[in-house]
Motif scaffolding. Structure first.
Motif, PDB file in Angstrom:
ATOM      1  N   ASP A  75      11.010  18.248  -6.477  1.00 61.16           N
ATOM      2  CA  ASP A  75      12.335  17.618  -6.550  1.00 61.16           C
ATOM      3  C   ASP A  75      13.299  18.176  -5.511  1.00 61.16           C
ATOM      4  O   ASP A  75      14.212  17.486  -5.090  1.00 61.16           O
ATOM      5  CB  ASP A  75      12.946  17.775  -7.946  1.00 61.16           C
TER       6      ASP A  75
ATOM      7  N   LYS B 166      17.007  14.561  -9.522  1.00 65.23           N
ATOM      8  CA  LYS B 166      15.959  15.038 -10.420  1.00 65.23           C
ATOM      9  C   LYS B 166      15.023  13.918 -10.873  1.00 65.23           C
ATOM     10  O   LYS B 166      15.462  12.862 -11.305  1.00 65.23           O
ATOM     11  CB  LYS B 166      16.598  15.681 -11.648  1.00 65.23           C
ATOM     12  N   THR B 167      13.713  14.176 -10.739  1.00 67.84           N
ATOM     13  CA  THR B 167      12.710  13.261 -11.294  1.00 67.84           C
ATOM     14  C   THR B 167      11.928  13.964 -12.400  1.00 67.84           C
ATOM     15  O   THR B 167      11.216  13.322 -13.151  1.00 67.84           O
ATOM     16  CB  THR B 167      11.702  12.802 -10.209  1.00 67.84           C
TER      17      THR B 167
END
Length: 112
Positions: free
Chosen positions: A88, A82-83
């Motif tokens: 993502d 996860k960003t």
């Protein structure tokens, strides 16, 4: 047994692999792929010219885990990849009817 297919951003691969190894995942298949989701590509500039990139480079992970490890593995992939930005990735979980280790003939969870 379940087959987990995850599509993630390329720079997140090592972080995801390390975390999965920590929980005992012993095997992982990795493929470089291109595709698009909701973002449907984007535009970039190269030498002053604008062009459209329809397919975004991604990494496809495939791993088979025992039923009791599925939620742990998907949680780790989700957290590690996860960003918080669009693109993502996705995680898919499928049933696996059988697995066989070719070298020894072991089957089921022993063959993972």
């Amino acid at each position: 047994m379940k087959l987990i297919i995850a599509v993630i951003k390329p720079f997140k691969l090592e972080e995801v692999r390390e975390k999965l190894t920590e929980i005992g995942v012993q095997g992982l298949m990795v493929s470089e792929i291109k595709g698009y989701g909701r973002q449907a590509g984007h535009t970039e500039m190269y030498r002053g010219a604008e062009y459209v990139v329809n397919y975004i480079p991604k990494i496809r992970l495939e791993l088979v885990v025992p039923d009791n490890n599925v939620s742990k593995a998907t949680d780790i992939i989700s957290e590690s990849a996860k960003t918080g930005k669009i693109g993502d990735g996705k995680i898919f979980v499928l049933n696996v009817e059988e697995s066989i280790r070719i070298r020894t003939g072991e089957t089921g969870d022993n063959a993972i």
